[in-house]
Scaffold this motif. Structure first.
Motif, PDB file in Angstrom:
ATOM      1  N   THR A 247       0.717  -1.127  -0.041  1.00 53.75           N
ATOM      2  CA  THR A 247       0.031  -0.064  -0.010  1.00 53.75           C
ATOM      3  C   THR A 247       0.900   1.207   0.060  1.00 53.75           C
ATOM      4  O   THR A 247       2.009   1.271   0.382  1.00 53.75           O
ATOM      5  CB  THR A 247      -0.752  -0.174   1.142  1.00 53.75           C
ATOM      6  OG1 THR A 247       0.063  -0.008   2.381  1.00 53.75           O
ATOM      7  CG2 THR A 247      -1.854  -1.295   1.381  1.00 53.75           C
ATOM      8  N   ALA A 248       0.460   2.156  -0.372  1.00 53.87           N
ATOM      9  CA  ALA A 248       1.124   3.705  -0.563  1.00 53.87           C
ATOM     10  C   ALA A 248       1.367   3.959   0.969  1.00 53.87           C
ATOM     11  O   ALA A 248       2.572   4.562   1.177  1.00 53.87           O
ATOM     12  CB  ALA A 248       0.187   4.734  -1.241  1.00 53.87           C
ATOM     13  N   ALA A 249       0.614   3.816   1.814  1.00 53.77           N
ATOM     14  CA  ALA A 249       0.880   4.312   3.207  1.00 53.77           C
ATOM     15  C   ALA A 249       2.045   3.442   3.901  1.00 53.77           C
ATOM     16  O   ALA A 249       2.962   3.899   4.401  1.00 53.77           O
ATOM     17  CB  ALA A 249      -0.381   4.028   3.998  1.00 53.77           C
ATOM     18  N   SER A 250       1.953   2.137   3.525  1.00 54.90           N
ATOM     19  CA  SER A 250       2.887   1.542   4.331  1.00 54.90           C
ATOM     20  C   SER A 250       4.321   1.072   3.499  1.00 54.90           C
ATOM     21  O   SER A 250       5.305   0.592   4.034  1.00 54.90           O
ATOM     22  CB  SER A 250       2.620   0.090   5.008  1.00 54.90           C
ATOM     23  OG  SER A 250       1.859  -0.447   4.242  1.00 54.90           O
ATOM     24  N   GLY A 251       4.205   0.891   2.272  1.00 51.55           N
ATOM     25  CA  GLY A 251       5.269   0.539   1.485  1.00 51.55           C
ATOM     26  C   GLY A 251       5.478  -0.767   1.809  1.00 51.55           C
ATOM     27  O   GLY A 251       4.541  -1.743   2.576  1.00 51.55           O
ATOM     28  N   PRO A 252       6.481  -1.552   1.385  1.00 51.65           N
ATOM     29  CA  PRO A 252       6.978  -2.938   1.333  1.00 51.65           C
ATOM     30  C   PRO A 252       7.146  -3.189   2.790  1.00 51.65           C
ATOM     31  O   PRO A 252       7.636  -2.308   3.507  1.00 51.65           O
ATOM     32  CB  PRO A 252       8.142  -2.943   0.669  1.00 51.65           C
ATOM     33  CG  PRO A 252       8.170  -2.153  -0.403  1.00 51.65           C
ATOM     34  CD  PRO A 252       7.564  -0.836   0.165  1.00 51.65           C
ATOM     35  N   GLY A 253       6.677  -4.282   3.360  1.00 53.13           N
ATOM     36  CA  GLY A 253       7.178  -4.697   4.578  1.00 53.13           C
ATOM     37  C   GLY A 253       6.011  -5.739   5.053  1.00 53.13           C
ATOM     38  O   GLY A 253       5.411  -6.478   4.214  1.00 53.13           O
ATOM     39  N   GLN A 254       5.808  -5.974   6.497  1.00 54.91           N
ATOM     40  CA  GLN A 254       4.884  -7.088   6.566  1.00 54.91           C
ATOM     41  C   GLN A 254       3.510  -6.821   6.458  1.00 54.91           C
ATOM     42  O   GLN A 254       3.262  -5.656   6.586  1.00 54.91           O
ATOM     43  CB  GLN A 254       5.229  -7.582   8.074  1.00 54.91           C
ATOM     44  CG  GLN A 254       4.486  -8.703   8.693  1.00 54.91           C
ATOM     45  CD  GLN A 254       4.851  -9.375  10.015  1.00 54.91           C
ATOM     46  OE1 GLN A 254       5.649  -8.815  10.599  1.00 54.91           O
ATOM     47  NE2 GLN A 254       4.541 -10.491  10.252  1.00 54.91           N
TER      48      GLN A 254
END
Lengths: 601, 465
Positions: free
Chosen positions: B218-225
């Motif tokens: 998502t735009a808000a969290s970016g790559p990650g869990q």
């Protein structure tokens, strides 16, 4: 009684391109060396053939010697008459040649004196390119983007041959190829990037030789040429018409070493080089006008709002022009000090510093200092130097540590130089009397040595074979890739004459892993007129006889080339869809393909 | 894409609280008229393993994962598609029927907890255009962020990509003067990039159970869990596609100009009216020479023969292959890259991610650590060289890892899969198996199931947790 042949020929051009050429100021007259011309125009170095491959037709050639054309100092700029297009490509390419001749201190000729063919309307497409095999410049034309045409009419035909920058850029490719034929063989990530960046440098710095425009931009920006003026932009109409919304490239960047580490598309990587050189120019220029500003501002150094005094503008413009041409000369002169193969940006910096030092031992304007700094802040460090001091960046002078340095065989040198002196004497009498019929000697094929039936080459070849250790050449075949003499006036007013020799070797191995580009080694030798060798600038092939340091450097070079090919393979989507023949030559073929099909010069 | 409905859930970064952990909740009973293909022998993964099943679709991807859970196992389907250039025989329908059989729960309802479509290439989604998915209860559908109908950047990329594909496929290639075989080859190649709208409609709007659609990262969290309740105990990470501008640039298909030139070049070859200058300056070859000879000048075309002119024209046409390849790359660049971690089982599914995405991932401190513990790797892009960076194999992939290569020897693409990559995997002692040659697996842990004609149907691997 005959009239004296004029030395210069005035020709009108768009200073940038037709889009910016709507301002009357941006239609300028370019003086080029007067030479005997046939319609086309066809001169001694270039010939324009207006063949349009799209419709398989020719367009009528311009006769620049027609009294009607002469009387108005060349045809007026217009998009509608193909003959003006021919005039403009001719004028700009000749200007580029002249800049090289001034800097290199010798007459420029293509290999085998073969004329470069220029096709101003070769194909449809937003591109232009130099084609080494055909020895030709091909320019495309295309309709401006339907949705985002910039300051053009949607669908309007845009001619790449009417862009000063595109012409200068492509012409520089052709000249670079003449001076260093192996620089189209991508053996590391800097090689093609150098080709692109250097071509942009020539285009940008030619902007500074247009006095009226320069004065206007100085007035407009209050002397701050770093602002986003047309001077620092490349191919503006082209960029806008292709929907990019801005010029194709610019000479200004945000210095960031990460870019140098990660950018490897040749144009993008090349733009780092352009920005570094421009940065050095700009800082030198600023230093040079500081006194003028102080005088004009009563010592405060702070310019008042509003227009500058026209005298001040003229003086600043003069400094800008002179700094720009000094920078340009330094950039071009560096060629004589470049290794014949496998260039890196670091090598280029060292060559620039050495070349400039040889001519101006004292760095009075600070250009060298600024150049080193501009490269440093972009993370470009030459390999094998101890520090970034000027002394350590200069190539080591051959005789510095051994008083009885070897000389070229005197008779070889006498033969080589004698030939050059005769040529120089002939051509400098009056270039307008050049024999048009001269030329037509076949260019040697890629990989073969340049014999050209010239005894100079065979004696140099013999000399090189006898001095392999000195030249860091192995037991393999040696090609004599270039012999040049240059005549320049040094800072102290003395005539500086140098002979530059290039020898190359190839592993001969078209290793599939390297995608068709063999490992190449080579050495550039710079000698004084008396035969004393000044510099031996080498990129040796791995060989047991090299000293440990050189051996390591040679092995590093091999590793670097392998890593570069692996990187290309990983990033390029094209080759995985191709057959085996393509795989074997993929690096070479990719370079060609990219030149032809990727949008943008 | 003619989508009207909004997907059930937007791409918020925190999961909705009320989301059911089971895809049940649909009251509709599947009514099927046909008999299902035979079920595969072992349905439930042995305890302590994640079962990975690779279906042999030919040149294409289709994977079914079964994660053990305390109450019931969780099923994840990653891609289902086949390239038209595949040489392997079973039609995609056959694979889909097998998948539908394999996901059928004991109550007779086909269920998948999570459907992942890594990117919209035909060889990854064509199976979703086959009948039969309407009855499948799905918990969630994950797609790359570039599929998000509400994201303007995603829309632009997606539209440009499909527009270019359409131009190539419908307008340019048919107009070229090509041999039928070459034309079919190019059409198939470009066709891989078409919108694949039937399949994409199923992924965006189909399935039972009103699955939530998520577009990652998502735009808000970016790559990650990824926060998700779907797979209890499993950590799921989304590594790509990046939202960085440099990488997005790679996803954008080539700028318009080369296409424009291409179109006009093919149109112009028949119409002389395309000449940019007035007739009065236009000369044919003879007239041009006559112009000079009439002025007592030598023939200017002595070394620009008719042949050289023809050669010049030829050289400047037909860049279709390069255009198609660039487009292919730009869609591959949108691949969703997922990593599932359950105990020792660390499973990496990179889709067809290419250099831009990989480069971003390998530079990220978080991923470098995680990648060194990968126990299973789905080899990217059918084993082509530029979808698995050498650095990843050399420096990250641990020697004991297992790998599966969904691939097929297509005659025109001799370097897929890349021999050097296979060699390198061998050297690194990574055990791998190819979908098209089950005997290529050097490890008894790979279990192959064959069709009656001997062709591989699927290969199973139990990854210990």
């Amino acid at each position: 009684m005959a009239y004296l042949t004029p030395v210069r020929r005035p020709l009108k051009i768009y200073a940038y391109d037709p889009m910016l050429g709507r301002l009357p100021l941006h239609r300028i007259t370019l003086d080029v060396l007067n030479e005997k011309l046939q319609p086309g125009p066809r001169g001694s170095r270039v010939e324009v053939i207006d063949y349009d491959g799209v419709v398989d037709r020719f367009y009528e050639p311009v006769n620049l010697d027609d009294p009607a054309v002469l009387m108005q100092g060349g045809l007026e700029p217009t998009e509608f008459d193909p003959r003006f297009h021919q005039q403009m490509v001719y004028a700009v390419t000749m200007k580029v040649i002249e800049n090289f001749e001034i800097a290199l201190g010798r007459r420029f000729q293509f290999r085998g004196r073969k004329r470069l063919k220029i096709f101003p309307h070769a194909f449809r497409g937003a591109n232009a390119f130099y084609e080494p095999r055909r020895h030709a410049l091909l320019f495309g034309y295309f309709p401006a983007d339907a949705e985002r045409p910039g300051a053009n009419v949607p669908g309007q035909i845009v001619y790449s041959c009417l862009s000063h920058d595109i012409i200068a850029h492509e012409m520089t490719h052709a000249i670079t190829h003449r001076l260093r034929r192996h620089f189209f063989n991508p053996s590391n990530e800097d090689v093609l990037a150098f080709h692109e960046g250097f071509a942009d440098i020539i285009a940008i710095f030619q902007h500074f030789s247009f006095p009226a425009i320069l004065r206007e931009e100085i007035q407009h920006s209050q002397g701050d040429l770093h602002k986003n003026t047309s001077l620092v932009k490349l191919a503006e109409q082209f960029g806008q018409a292709t929907g990019k919304g801005t010029a194709l490239r610019s000479a200004i960047d945000n210095p960031d070493p990460a870019r140098f580490r990660n950018e490897f598309e040749p144009h993008d990587r090349g733009s780092i080089l352009v920005a570094a050189v421009f940065d050095a120019f700009f800082h030198t220029y600023q230093e040079r006008i500081r006194d003028l500003i102080r005088i004009a501002t009563g010592g405060t150094g702070r310019l008042a709002q509003g227009d500058l005094h026209p005298d001040l503008v003229s003086r600043i413009a003069r400094e800008a022009t002179s700094t720009a041409s000094a920078t340009l000369r330094m950039c071009i002169r560096a060629f004589d000090y470049l290794p014949p193969v496998d260039i890196t940006f670091g090598d280029y910096l060292r060559a620039m510093v050495t070349a400039d030092f040889e001519l101006n031992p004292v760095d009075e304007t600070g250009l060298r200092r600024h150049m080193i700094e501009a490269f440093r802040i972009r993370g470009i460090y030459p390999s094998g130097v101890l520090s970034l001091s000027e002394e350590s960046l200069r190539w080591q002078r051959f005789g510095d540590y051994s008083p009885d340095s070897p000389r070229l065989l005197t008779d070889v040198l006498a033969e080589v130089n004698g030939g050059f002196v005769r040529e120089a004497a002939e051509t400098s009498r009056n270039s307008a009397q050049d024999d048009l019929a001269a030329g037509g000697v076949a260019e040697p094929d890629e990989g073969e040595e340049e014999t050209a039936g010239d005894s100079r080459y065979s004696s140099l070849h013999r000399w090189a074979s006898e001095n392999r250790d000195l030249l860091h050449l192995n037991e393999g075949k040696i090609a004599v890739d270039g012999v040049h003499a240059s005549f320049r006036v040094a800072q102290d007013g003395q005539l500086l004459m140098e002979t530059v020799l290039q020898f190359t070797q190839s592993s001969g191995n078209r290793d599939e892993r390297l995608g068709g580009v063999p490992l190449r080694g080579g050495t550039t030798v710079v000698a004084k007129a008396n035969g004393v060798i000044q510099y031996v600038i080498s990129k040796p092939l791995p060989d047991g006889r090299l000293n440990p340091e050189q051996r390591q450097a040679a092995q590093d070079r091999v590793a670097r080339q392998e890593a570069y090919v692996a990187l290309l393979d990983e990033t390029d989507p094209y080759h995985i869809w191709q057959d085996e023949t393509f795989q074997k030559e993929r690096v070479l073929r990719r370079a060609t393909l990219a030149a032809i099909h990727r949008g943008g010069m | 894409m003619g989508r009207k409905k909004k997907p059930t859930a937007a791409n918020d970064s925190v999961p909705a609280m009320a989301l059911p952990t089971s895809p049940a909740g649909s009251t509709s009973t599947p009514s099927r008229g046909e008999r299902l293909p035979d079920e595969s022998p072992v349905r439930v993964a042995p305890r302590g393993t994640v079962r990975i099943r690779m279906y042999n679709t030919g040149f294409g991807d289709c994977f079914l994962l079964r994660f053990p859970g305390t109450d019931r196992e969780r099923k994840v389907l990653i891609d289902c598609g086949k390239h038209t250039h595949s040489t392997c025989k079973p039609p995609i329908q056959k694979i889909v029927s097998q998948v539908l059989a394999d996901i059928r729960d004991s109550d007779g309802t086909p269920r998948i907890d999570l459907v992942v479509a890594t990117h919209r290439h035909l060889d990854h989604v064509s199976g979703f255009a086959v009948e039969g998915w309407d009855d499948v209860e799905v918990g969630e559908v994950w797609m790359p962020w570039t599929e998000d109908p509400d994201d303007p950047v995603a829309r632009r990329i997606c539209e440009r990509q499909s527009l270019r594909a359409l131009q190539l496929h419908r307008e340019m290639i048919p107009r070229l003067n090509l041999s039928p075989a070459r034309r079919d080859y190019l059409l198939g190649y470009a066709g891989n990039n078409l919108t694949n709208s039937t399949a994409m409609r199923v992924l965006h709007e189909g399935f039972q159970g009103a699955p939530r659609r998520r577009f990652l990262p998502t735009a808000a969290s970016g790559p990650g869990q990824v926060q998700t309740q779907l797979l209890p105990g499993v950590e799921v990470y989304v590594l790509g596609p990046s939202r960085n501008e440099g990488v997005i640039r790679d996803m954008d298909p080539p700028q318009g100009e080369s296409f424009l030139r291409y179109q006009s070049a093919s149109a112009g070859s028949t119409e002389v009216s395309h000449a940019p200058f007035s007739e009065c300056w236009t000369l044919d070859r003879d007239q041009y020479i006559a112009w000079f000879v009439g002025r007592n000048l030598p023939d200017p075309l002595s070394d620009f023969t008719e042949q050289s002119a023809a050669h010049l024209r030829k050289q400047l046409e037909n860049p279709e292959m390069e255009l198609a390849a660039t487009l292919e790359k730009s869609v591959n660049g949108t691949s969703l890259v997922l990593l599932f971690k359950l105990g020792r089982a660390v499973l990496l599914f990179p889709g067809d991610a290419q250099w831009g995405t990989w480069n971003e991932i390998l530079r990220d401190e978080r991923w470098r650590h995680l990648l060194q513990s990968v126990s299973f790797y789905k080899v990217g892009h059918h084993g082509s060289h530029n979808a698995t960076p050498r650095r990843f194999v050399d420096e990250f992939l641990p020697p004991t890892a297992c790998a599966m290569i969904p691939t097929d020897n297509v005659a025109q693409w001799p370097t897929i899969p890349k021999p050097a990559l296979l060699e390198r995997l061998r050297q690194q002692q990574v055990h791998f198996v190819r979908s098209d040659r089950a005997d290529s697996g050097d490890d008894p842990r790979f279990r192959r199931q064959a069709l009656p004609d001997g062709e591989t149907l699927c290969v199973d691997l139990d990854a210990p947790i």
